[in-house]
Design a protein around this motif. Structure first.
Motif, short mmCIF file in Angstrom:
data_model
loop_
_atom_site.label_atom_id
_atom_site.label_comp_id
_atom_site.label_asym_id
_atom_site.label_seq_id
_atom_site.Cartn_x
_atom_site.Cartn_y
_atom_site.Cartn_z
N THR A 1 -17.84 45.24 -78.96
CA THR A 1 -19.06 45.17 -79.14
C THR A 1 -19.99 45.71 -78.04
OG1 THR A 1 -19.03 43.15 -77.53
CG2 THR A 1 -18.65 42.69 -79.96
N TRP A 2 -19.49 46.30 -76.88
CA TRP A 2 -20.16 46.70 -75.82
C TRP A 2 -19.44 47.75 -75.02
CZ3 TRP A 2 -20.19 46.60 -70.58
CH2 TRP A 2 -21.03 47.23 -69.89
N TYR A 3 -19.87 48.75 -74.56
CA TYR A 3 -18.92 49.69 -73.56
C TYR A 3 -19.71 50.45 -72.70
CZ TYR A 3 -19.62 53.67 -76.74
OH TYR A 3 -20.14 54.76 -77.39
N SER A 4 -19.20 50.91 -71.62
CA SER A 4 -19.96 51.67 -70.46
C SER A 4 -18.93 52.65 -69.92
CB SER A 4 -20.63 50.89 -69.65
OG SER A 4 -21.25 51.68 -68.65
N PHE A 5 -19.58 53.92 -69.71
CA PHE A 5 -18.56 54.86 -68.72
C PHE A 5 -19.39 55.34 -67.83
CE2 PHE A 5 -16.90 55.06 -73.09
CZ PHE A 5 -15.56 54.71 -72.88
N ASP A 6 -19.01 55.20 -66.57
CA ASP A 6 -19.81 55.72 -65.63
C ASP A 6 -19.53 57.67 -65.48
OD1 ASP A 6 -21.62 56.44 -63.34
OD2 ASP A 6 -20.65 54.80 -62.23
N GLN A 7 -20.19 58.21 -64.50
CA GLN A 7 -20.03 59.55 -64.38
C GLN A 7 -18.84 59.81 -63.66
OE1 GLN A 7 -23.29 61.61 -62.73
NE2 GLN A 7 -24.55 61.60 -65.03
N THR B 1 -16.34 45.63 -73.68
CA THR B 1 -16.13 44.08 -74.07
C THR B 1 -15.67 43.91 -75.28
OG1 THR B 1 -18.04 43.48 -72.88
CG2 THR B 1 -17.54 41.72 -74.57
N PHE B 2 -14.61 43.24 -75.48
CA PHE B 2 -14.03 42.98 -76.70
C PHE B 2 -14.08 41.73 -77.40
CE2 PHE B 2 -11.61 46.63 -74.95
CZ PHE B 2 -10.93 47.17 -76.21
N ALA B 3 -14.31 41.62 -78.50
CA ALA B 3 -14.28 40.38 -79.21
C ALA B 3 -12.98 39.99 -80.02
CB ALA B 3 -15.46 40.34 -80.40
#
Length: 222
Positions: free
Chosen positions: A64-70, A99-101
């Motif tokens: 449902t959401w994810y993020s990758f930094d540099q 984030t996993f559902a």
């Protein structure tokens, strides 16, 4: 008439199975030269991004959401056991959060991810959806107030003082209702052929606790 003050703390805890799991991973590699290390991390990161983006949907999931930094590149000069300084070691690392559902999909992704060179799973946070958490927190706060009222009345009854009336209520902490976040990679084993590790995830329940400080008053005849 004289007033009797009764000060109590009300507490209520709700424990629920999680609805979301946020995995915190890190992709990191090191070597004697900065450029090959950076390129290796960037290449693996592209595969990781593709795997998560293929699962991503903000409402349906599985992600449902994810993020990758540099990618961050650093260098250090280690020492050997004899106290001599060794040549520079260059490192490249990037944090990965998703984030996993769907917890089955999470287990599958973790099993795949740790098979990649340089990928490590830091921890997993278990939580509720935003709407469910807000509803649960509200109910917990209300029940904490009722708990405080009952405690105060119990003391008043023990002294035959009569019914209590609330005088003050305060929240003793900022964000008094907090879900506990834990991570458990419960069963970790190698597959029969000695290949990719297989993980069985055991989700930890989410614990939401509300605490209130309350003051009550009882009027009694002299």
């Amino acid at each position: 008439m004289t007033a009797v003050d009764i000060r109590v703390r009300g507490v209520h805890t709700v424990t629920m199975p999680p609805e979301r799991a946020t995995v915190h991973a890190v992709l990191s590699l090191e070597g004697p030269q900065p450029e090959p290390v950076f390129q290796a991390v960037s290449s693996t990161l592209a595969d990781v991004k593709a795997s998560i983006e293929a699962l991503h949907h903000p409402k349906r999931g599985p992600v449902t959401w994810y993020s990758f930094d540099q990618v961050r590149v650093t260098a250090r000069r280690p020492w050997n056991s004899e106290g001599a300084q060794l040549p520079l070691v260059h490192s490249a690392a990037v944090p990965i959060t998703a984030t996993f559902a769907d917890f089955d999909e999470l287990a599958t992704w973790v099993s795949w991810g740790v098979g990649l060179d340089g990928v490590g799973i830091g921890h997993i946070e278990w939580d509720l959806t935003g709407a469910k958490r807000a509803k649960t927190e509200r109910a917990a706060r209300q029940k904490a107030v009722r708990d405080a009222q009952q405690r105060a009345q119990d003391y008043a009854d023990a002294l035959d003082l009569g019914p209590v009336a609330v005088r003050s209520i305060s929240d003793p902490s900022t964000g008094a209702v907090t879900p506990m976040a834990r991570a458990t990679l419960a069963a970790q084993s190698m597959s029969g052929g000695g290949g990719t590790p297989e993980f069985a995830l055991r989700p930890d329940d989410v614990e939401i606790t509300a605490v209130v400080e309350a003051g009550f008053i009882v009027l009694r005849k002299r």
